[in-house]
Design an enzyme around this catalytic site. Structure first.
Site, mmCIF file in Angstrom:
data_model
loop_
_atom_site.group_PDB
_atom_site.id
_atom_site.type_symbol
_atom_site.label_atom_id
_atom_site.label_comp_id
_atom_site.label_asym_id
_atom_site.label_seq_id
_atom_site.Cartn_x
_atom_site.Cartn_y
_atom_site.Cartn_z
ATOM 1 N N ASP A 152 55.374 64.289 55.983
ATOM 2 C CA ASP A 152 56.509 65.089 54.977
ATOM 3 C C ASP A 152 57.487 65.884 55.718
ATOM 4 O O ASP A 152 57.828 65.713 57.213
ATOM 5 C CB ASP A 152 55.673 65.689 55.060
ATOM 6 C CG ASP A 152 55.559 67.011 55.269
ATOM 7 O OD1 ASP A 152 55.094 66.952 56.929
ATOM 8 O OD2 ASP A 152 55.724 68.522 54.876
ATOM 9 N N GLU B 81 53.312 70.010 56.801
ATOM 10 C CA GLU B 81 53.623 70.680 57.425
ATOM 11 C C GLU B 81 55.234 71.318 57.363
ATOM 12 O O GLU B 81 55.298 72.630 57.509
ATOM 13 C CB GLU B 81 53.998 70.423 59.042
ATOM 14 C CG GLU B 81 53.746 70.767 60.480
ATOM 15 C CD GLU B 81 55.654 71.184 59.991
ATOM 16 O OE1 GLU B 81 55.616 72.478 60.918
ATOM 17 O OE2 GLU B 81 56.403 70.301 59.631
#
Length: 451
Positions: A92, A156
């Site tokens: 991500d 994250e």
């Protein structure tokens, strides 16, 4: 590095690495599904899963984590009786911010001036590629000498804690003798560095209400309590005159012992405008690695264009507080919330909501894995001695893993050196750093297996 077979293999794989990073960067995998399609993150997760399967990984799975995102897991068996190493990265990315401000499109990997530009190129899709390169180099030169687990996180950057909670619910999944977190970076390009500390973090949303609705500023301004003005007062109370963070009850005098960050180098790395001073006191290393730091990430209020002459009834802000090692993030959150309530003026109604949190981390740099990494870095960066630095950012999973596996050694390396400008416009990765760190990781795995 050219006389080393592992280095030669990595060098030969760099065109493939660029092509793969181009594919991975093309996914708009921002784990904020109010702004970006969930399908983009799911596509990136499938890409990582397919890449692991192609390398012979077993038990490859898309893990549905409690925050509604997916992490990718795979297991590559090594020789019988070998140690187990967990390799971590995340797929991500941060939002691109103002896409028009990018020199080239943020989700198109573009080579310019010897660097590869694109959102996630360094943080941390490049880390996924780094792990793949290291494993491929070992497979081409005698095989992978350890059992390898790979985990690629899907949220994250949001701090929502999905993988941490999943790991706590499935503690056997990520268990390993050593964990390599590929989400840090060298102190500067060409200087091999492991990150020995991380600040923790908390995210708090603040809302201030003063009126039932907006009022005409000519008719009521001067006596009617302005929610936006009250919020500004609250936010200003979080900093001293010199810009130091001042949250009531939170210690802010710690000092960093070790590698120092010279003021002029920091100004250059941070691209501070001429004539603008740095904030805070102590050394730069003290301020960014050892002390708390508050940042106002956003404010909900009327934009300048289209604003009306009104006293504002309500205003909101999102606040980030970075928490240094030695401070508990949960306690820091309580102190921040109490500070906000105590400093809200005029009896305005204030509410706070914590939306993300992660603990600080401190590594044991005396462990055998660190010596194995130091020797590996010496191969990848001839003539350079591995350095130890802090990092102001947070990787909440580190403390979760340290708590779950207290005997595991945790190392932090990666591609996010200052020139990478992670989280900013025109993020980029140095292909030379990608190559060298892939060599270092491969040699580390070999060294560690023999230790």
């Amino acid at each position: 590095m050219s006389s080393n077979p592992v280095a030669e293999t990595v060098a030969s794989l760099m065109p493939r690495a660029k092509a793969e990073l181009t594919e991975l960067v093309a996914f708009k995998s921002v784990a904020d599904f109010d702004q970006f399609p969930r399908s983009e993150s799911e596509g990136a997760a499938r890409w990582v899963a397919d890449a692991l399967r192609a390398e012979g990984f077993e038990d490859v799975a898309l893990l549905d984590t409690p925050d509604g995102t997916q992490s990718v897991y795979g297991y590559l068996p090594g020789p019988e009786g070998a140690k187990t190493v967990l390799l971590y990265a995340h797929y991500d990315v941060q939002p691109p911010l103002d896409e028009a401000a990018w020199t080239t499109p943020p989700f198109e990997l573009t080579e310019r001036d010897g660097r590869w530009y694109g959102r996630g190129a360094a943080d941390c899709k490049g880390g996924v590629i780094m792990h793949l390169l290291a494993l491929r180099a070992l497979k081409a030169n005698g095989g992978v000498p350890v059992h390898v687990k790979v985990i690629a996180e899907g949220s994250e950057e949001t701090g929502t804690g999905g993988l941490e909670r999943y790991a706590e619910e499935h503690p056997e999944l990520l268990e390993a003798d050593t964990i390599v977190i590929g989400d840090a970076g060298n102190f500067r390009v060409g200087l091999p560095t492991v990150t020995s500390t991380l600040r923790g973090m908390t995210l708090v949303r603040v809302r201030v209400d003063t009126l039932e609705g907006n009022l005409h500023s000519g008719q009521f301004g001067g006596a009617a309590p302005d929610a936006l003005a009250a919020l500004i007062r609250v936010l200003d109370s979080l900093r001293a005159e010199d810009g130091s963070t001042t949250v009531d009850g939170l210690t802010s005098e710690a000092r960093w012992e070790g590698l120092q960050y010279e003021d002029e180098q920091f100004r250059k790395d941070a691209k501070v405008l001429d004539g603008v001073g740095l904030i805070g006191s102590g050394t730069v290393a003290d301020r960014i690695w050892a002390r708390p730091a508050v940042t106002v990430l956003g404010i909900d209020c009327p934009p300048v264009v289209g604003a009306t002459p009104s006293v504002q009834a309500s205003a909101r802000a999102l606040i980030s507080l970075r928490v240094p090692p030695g401070e508990d993030a949960a306690e820091a959150t309580k102190l921040l919330q109490a500070h906000i309530e105590a400093h809200t003026p005029w009896g305005a109604r204030v509410s706070t909501e914590q939306i993300g949190q992660g603990q600080a981390f401190r590594a044991d740099t005396t462990s055998p894995a660190y010596q194995a990494m130091a020797d590996a870095m010496a191969v990848a960066y001839p003539g350079q001695e591995m350095q130890y630095a802090g990092q102001g950012g947070s990787i909440p999973l580190c403390n979760t893993l340290a708590a779950l596996y207290p005997r595991a050694e945790i190392l932090l390396i990666g591609l996010s050196e200052p020139e990478a400008q992670i989280h900013a416009v025109d993020e980029s990765v140095s292909p030379e750093e990608l190559e060298r760190l892939s060599v270092a990781e491969a040699v580390f795995l070999r060294n560690y297996a023999a230790s």
